[in-house]
Write an enzyme that holds these catalytic residues in place. Sequence first.
Site, PDB file in Angstrom:
ATOM      1  N   SER A 277     -19.231 -22.908  10.686  1.00  0.00           N
ATOM      2  CA  SER A 277     -20.507 -23.647  10.707  1.00  0.00           C
ATOM      3  C   SER A 277     -20.808 -24.281   9.350  1.00  0.00           C
ATOM      4  O   SER A 277     -21.167 -25.461   9.268  1.00  0.00           O
ATOM      5  CB  SER A 277     -21.658 -22.751  11.163  1.00  0.00           C
ATOM      6  OG  SER A 277     -21.694 -21.556  10.414  1.00  0.00           O
ATOM      7  N   HIS A 307     -16.761 -17.349  16.392  1.00  0.00           N
ATOM      8  CA  HIS A 307     -17.725 -17.443  15.287  1.00  0.00           C
ATOM      9  C   HIS A 307     -19.068 -16.850  15.769  1.00  0.00           C
ATOM     10  O   HIS A 307     -19.103 -15.704  16.222  1.00  0.00           O
ATOM     11  CB  HIS A 307     -17.807 -18.912  14.848  1.00  0.00           C
ATOM     12  CG  HIS A 307     -18.575 -19.174  13.584  1.00  0.00           C
ATOM     13  ND1 HIS A 307     -18.801 -18.218  12.620  1.00  0.00           N
ATOM     14  CD2 HIS A 307     -19.178 -20.309  13.113  1.00  0.00           C
ATOM     15  CE1 HIS A 307     -19.500 -18.757  11.617  1.00  0.00           C
ATOM     16  NE2 HIS A 307     -19.751 -20.023  11.904  1.00  0.00           N
ATOM     17  N   HIS A 353     -12.214 -10.206  10.787  1.00  0.00           N
ATOM     18  CA  HIS A 353     -12.812 -11.286  10.000  1.00  0.00           C
ATOM     19  C   HIS A 353     -11.724 -12.124   9.347  1.00  0.00           C
ATOM     20  O   HIS A 353     -10.648 -11.613   9.026  1.00  0.00           O
ATOM     21  CB  HIS A 353     -13.747 -10.723   8.915  1.00  0.00           C
ATOM     22  CG  HIS A 353     -14.735 -11.736   8.429  1.00  0.00           C
ATOM     23  ND1 HIS A 353     -14.459 -12.585   7.390  1.00  0.00           N
ATOM     24  CD2 HIS A 353     -15.968 -12.061   8.874  1.00  0.00           C
ATOM     25  CE1 HIS A 353     -15.505 -13.385   7.212  1.00  0.00           C
ATOM     26  NE2 HIS A 353     -16.435 -13.093   8.097  1.00  0.00           N
ATOM     27  N   ARG A 362     -23.210  -6.736   5.869  1.00  0.00           N
ATOM     28  CA  ARG A 362     -24.287  -7.132   6.786  1.00  0.00           C
ATOM     29  C   ARG A 362     -24.354  -6.166   7.969  1.00  0.00           C
ATOM     30  O   ARG A 362     -25.412  -5.932   8.535  1.00  0.00           O
ATOM     31  CB  ARG A 362     -24.064  -8.573   7.268  1.00  0.00           C
ATOM     32  CG  ARG A 362     -24.045  -9.609   6.144  1.00  0.00           C
ATOM     33  CD  ARG A 362     -23.661 -10.981   6.649  1.00  0.00           C
ATOM     34  NE  ARG A 362     -22.294 -11.009   7.178  1.00  0.00           N
ATOM     35  CZ  ARG A 362     -21.705 -12.083   7.696  1.00  0.00           C
ATOM     36  NH1 ARG A 362     -22.370 -13.236   7.753  1.00  0.00           N
ATOM     37  NH2 ARG A 362     -20.461 -12.027   8.149  1.00  0.00           N
ATOM     38  N   ASP A 408     -21.754  -9.276  13.558  1.00  0.00           N
ATOM     39  CA  ASP A 408     -22.137  -9.403  14.965  1.00  0.00           C
ATOM     40  C   ASP A 408     -22.014  -8.107  15.742  1.00  0.00           C
ATOM     41  O   ASP A 408     -22.560  -7.991  16.844  1.00  0.00           O
ATOM     42  CB  ASP A 408     -21.269 -10.484  15.632  1.00  0.00           C
ATOM     43  CG  ASP A 408     -21.457 -11.827  14.973  1.00  0.00           C
ATOM     44  OD1 ASP A 408     -22.616 -12.192  14.709  1.00  0.00           O
ATOM     45  OD2 ASP A 408     -20.452 -12.514  14.701  1.00  0.00           O
TER      46      ASP A 408
HETATM   47  N1  NMX Z   1      -9.723  -7.999  18.682  1.00  0.00           N
HETATM   48  C1  NMX Z   1      -8.461  -8.292  19.110  1.00  0.00           C
HETATM   49  N2  NMX Z   1      -7.563  -8.979  18.394  1.00  0.00           N
HETATM   50  C2  NMX Z   1      -7.957  -9.372  17.170  1.00  0.00           C
HETATM   51  C3  NMX Z   1      -9.211  -9.076  16.634  1.00  0.00           C
HETATM   52  C4  NMX Z   1     -10.119  -8.370  17.458  1.00  0.00           C
HETATM   53  N3  NMX Z   1     -11.366  -8.088  17.068  1.00  0.00           N
HETATM   54  N4  NMX Z   1      -9.293  -9.583  15.389  1.00  0.00           N
HETATM   55  C5  NMX Z   1      -8.118 -10.198  15.144  1.00  0.00           C
HETATM   56  N5  NMX Z   1      -7.305 -10.064  16.230  1.00  0.00           N
HETATM   57  C6  NMX Z   1      -5.989 -10.643  16.413  1.00  0.00           C
HETATM   58  C7  NMX Z   1      -6.058 -12.159  16.359  1.00  0.00           C
HETATM   59  O1  NMX Z   1      -6.515 -12.690  17.583  1.00  0.00           O
HETATM   60  C8  NMX Z   1      -4.642 -12.528  15.970  1.00  0.00           C
HETATM   61  O2  NMX Z   1      -3.865 -12.421  17.125  1.00  0.00           O
HETATM   62  P1  NMX Z   1      -2.657 -13.484  17.411  1.00  0.00           P
HETATM   63  O3  NMX Z   1      -1.745 -13.370  16.225  1.00  0.00           O
HETATM   64  O4  NMX Z   1      -2.070 -13.006  18.685  1.00  0.00           O
HETATM   65  O5  NMX Z   1      -3.306 -14.839  17.500  1.00  0.00           O
HETATM   66  C9  NMX Z   1      -4.278 -11.398  15.013  1.00  0.00           C
HETATM   67  O6  NMX Z   1      -5.144 -10.282  15.328  1.00  0.00           O
HETATM   68  C10 NMX Z   1      -4.420 -11.730  13.554  1.00  0.00           C
HETATM   69  O7  NMX Z   1      -5.743 -12.188  13.326  1.00  0.00           O
HETATM   70  P2  NMX Z   1      -6.435 -11.986  11.883  1.00  0.00           P
HETATM   71  O8  NMX Z   1      -5.626 -12.720  10.889  1.00  0.00           O
HETATM   72  O9  NMX Z   1      -6.715 -10.559  11.675  1.00  0.00           O
HETATM   73  O10 NMX Z   1      -7.867 -12.682  12.125  1.00  0.00           O
HETATM   74  P3  NMX Z   1      -8.242 -14.229  12.034  1.00  0.00           P
HETATM   75  O11 NMX Z   1      -8.604 -14.557  10.637  1.00  0.00           O
HETATM   76  O12 NMX Z   1      -7.215 -15.082  12.701  1.00  0.00           O
HETATM   77  O13 NMX Z   1      -9.547 -14.256  12.975  1.00  0.00           O
HETATM   78  C11 NMX Z   1     -11.616 -13.475  13.820  1.00  0.00           C
HETATM   79  C12 NMX Z   1     -10.777 -13.708  12.572  1.00  0.00           C
HETATM   80  C13 NMX Z   1     -13.026 -13.108  13.390  1.00  0.00           C
HETATM   81  C14 NMX Z   1     -11.682 -14.782  14.637  1.00  0.00           C
HETATM   82  C15 NMX Z   1     -10.983 -12.354  14.669  1.00  0.00           C
HETATM   83  O14 NMX Z   1     -10.991 -11.155  13.928  1.00  0.00           O
HETATM   84  C16 NMX Z   1     -11.671 -12.143  15.998  1.00  0.00           C
HETATM   85  O15 NMX Z   1     -11.329 -12.832  16.975  1.00  0.00           O
HETATM   86  N6  NMX Z   1     -12.682 -11.196  16.069  1.00  0.00           N
HETATM   87  C17 NMX Z   1     -13.456 -11.010  17.257  1.00  0.00           C
HETATM   88  C18 NMX Z   1     -14.496 -12.118  17.395  1.00  0.00           C
HETATM   89  C19 NMX Z   1     -15.591 -11.942  16.353  1.00  0.00           C
HETATM   90  O16 NMX Z   1     -16.127 -10.876  16.161  1.00  0.00           O
HETATM   91  N7  NMX Z   1     -15.956 -13.066  15.700  1.00  0.00           N
HETATM   92  C20 NMX Z   1     -17.078 -13.058  14.775  1.00  0.00           C
HETATM   93  C21 NMX Z   1     -16.721 -13.281  13.295  1.00  0.00           C
HETATM   94  C22 NMX Z   1     -17.950 -13.264  12.449  1.00  0.00           C
HETATM   95  N8  NMX Z   1     -18.807 -14.426  12.724  1.00  0.00           N
HETATM   96  O17 NMX Z   1     -19.966 -14.258  13.014  1.00  0.00           O
HETATM   97  O18 NMX Z   1     -18.345 -15.555  12.669  1.00  0.00           O
HETATM   98  C1  MLT Z   2     -20.050 -16.068   8.978  1.00  0.00           C
HETATM   99  O1  MLT Z   2     -21.090 -15.459   8.712  1.00  0.00           O
HETATM  100  O2  MLT Z   2     -19.979 -17.301   8.860  1.00  0.00           O
HETATM  101  C2  MLT Z   2     -18.914 -15.308   9.565  1.00  0.00           C
HETATM  102  O3  MLT Z   2     -18.836 -14.025   9.059  1.00  0.00           O
HETATM  103  C3  MLT Z   2     -17.603 -16.030   9.579  1.00  0.00           C
HETATM  104  C4  MLT Z   2     -16.929 -16.301   8.271  1.00  0.00           C
HETATM  105  O4  MLT Z   2     -17.418 -16.026   7.183  1.00  0.00           O
HETATM  106  O5  MLT Z   2     -15.782 -16.803   8.358  1.00  0.00           O
END
Ligand code: NMX
Ligand code: MLT
Length: 475
Positions: A277, A307, A353, A362, A408
């Site tokens: 964002s 996100h 994350h 947070r 979250d």
């Molecule tokens: N559950 C299952 N798999 C996960 C999770 C999770 N919570 N977190 C990471 N992975 C997987 C990810 O999908 C990836 O799989 P693949 O190689 O098959 O594509 C692998 O682990 C490596 O990912 P990372 O490098 O650890 O994480 P990345 O930086 O790519 O993504 C998020 C970060 C936040 C997108 C990821 O952790 C996620 O999908 N979390 C769940 C959704 C979430 O809570 N999002 C909110 C973030 C905060 N916000 O408010 O923005």
């Molecule tokens: C945010 O607050 O924007 C989320 O934690 C995602 C991020 O920092 O990448």
Amino acid sequence: MVFFRSVAAFTRLRSRVGQQSSLGSSVRWIQMQSSTDVDLKSQLQELIPEQQDRLKKLKSEHGKVQLGNITVDMVIGGMRGMTGLLWETSLLDPEEGIRFRGLSIPECQKVLPAAQSGGEPLPEGLLWLLLTGKVPSKEQVEALSKDLANRAAVPDYVYNAIDALPSTAHPMTQFASGVMALQVQSEFQKAYENGIQKSKFWEPTYEDCLNLIARVPVVAAYVYRRMYKNGDSIPSDKSLDYGANFSHMLGFDDAKMKELMRLYITIHSDHEGGNVSAHTGHLVGSALSDPYLSFAAALNGLAGPLHGLANQEVLLWIKSVVEECGENISKDQLKEYVWKTLNSGKVVPGYGHGVLRKTDPRYMCQREFALKHLPDDPLFQLVSKLYEVVPPVLTELGKVKNPWPNVDAHSGVLLNHYGLTEARYYTVLFGVSRSLGICSQLIWDRALGLALERPKSVTMDWLEAYCKKAKASSP
Ligand code: NMX
Ligand code: MLT
């Protein structure tokens, strides 16, 4: 590094913050407002020339210093770990979490003015801090609170634009549409059409940003009441602070819900510049699109499930756990449920994350709020159990870089406790809060004359050819 101006204030501050374990043994210098001027714009007027000179010096003296190597992995992997943006209002440390202008969340809770002694920070104080880098006095926060309240009138065509959508449209769609309709009043767009000088860009941007921050809670509350309370809107109460008034307009007048809203808006406001964002807001703003256009774009990124939409997903997921297994689910059953989610190809929402490598502070401050105000809430207890169960499972999965909870994972159960049970609405709350961070940086983007964002992209052909050449020329 922020510098300190008032010795008396620092002494007071040190006695309040000095023993914070997060400060460790190092003494950090926190800048308190030394001026008694309560006008935020005139404070910025003083600061901007200083910061413009600072940036000019940085560019002329260190413009050619290298910040790291870009690898193919980074290009393919969403630019993770690639330093490529200037973002003044906050900085994220993978281990320690966010600092707003150098202050951690516990420090903000200690030093920013609160509605009641020892209570949660007023978001207006955080906004002042983000914009100026200085901790405001209570009087300055009160003046900003009044200024925002006086800017909060929303024209009828904004409501009409929202009403043109079916009331079943996702709340983020309705909210972003309302923000787009607010754009009609952009001061920046008018000034640009009238040929404003570049050196003055920040001034109409400031007006747009303060107006936008003042108006988004009204638009957001309208969406909530339209969707869930038969369109029965509640007018704003100018005597209340920003967080309390938002809670009031949503229909929640419980004093603890108002405290929660102040904390919620404070902690979701900013998370450095690379998140989807914030980066979107900055990118769109770099084309000199006005703050409404930029922020509406940012909201559309926030609406994605990886996100901001994750807060909705977390509560819906927790409710599905309860539906299937009951509130008193054992840790073993919970572990099984987590595996079931993963095996069905889904992510565990609220965990992981892109930058953080520890539990999100947070999350921790929301947990502390829950321990203080709702320790017996069954969904809070479930969230606590998940904190024990999920990280080892994600670690066992083997690919997740950060198995710990993010912001979250906690917010929904707090809101649910005070009666805001409609999970699909939660990302709108995140959006209201994020207006503070994105708009603060947009003002500085224009004040510092930051450039149009235009990184280089390449094709797979290009990458393959480049790597082949690099391999051939390596010894
Ligand atoms: N559950 C299952 N798999 C996960 C999770 C999770 N919570 N977190 C990471 N992975 C997987 C990810 O999908 C990836 O799989 P693949 O190689 O098959 O594509 C692998 O682990 C490596 O990912 P990372 O490098 O650890 O994480 P990345 O930086 O790519 O993504 C998020 C970060 C936040 C997108 C990821 O952790 C996620 O999908 N979390 C769940 C959704 C979430 O809570 N999002 C909110 C973030 C905060 N916000 O408010 O923005
Ligand atoms: C945010 O607050 O924007 C989320 O934690 C995602 C991020 O920092 O990448």
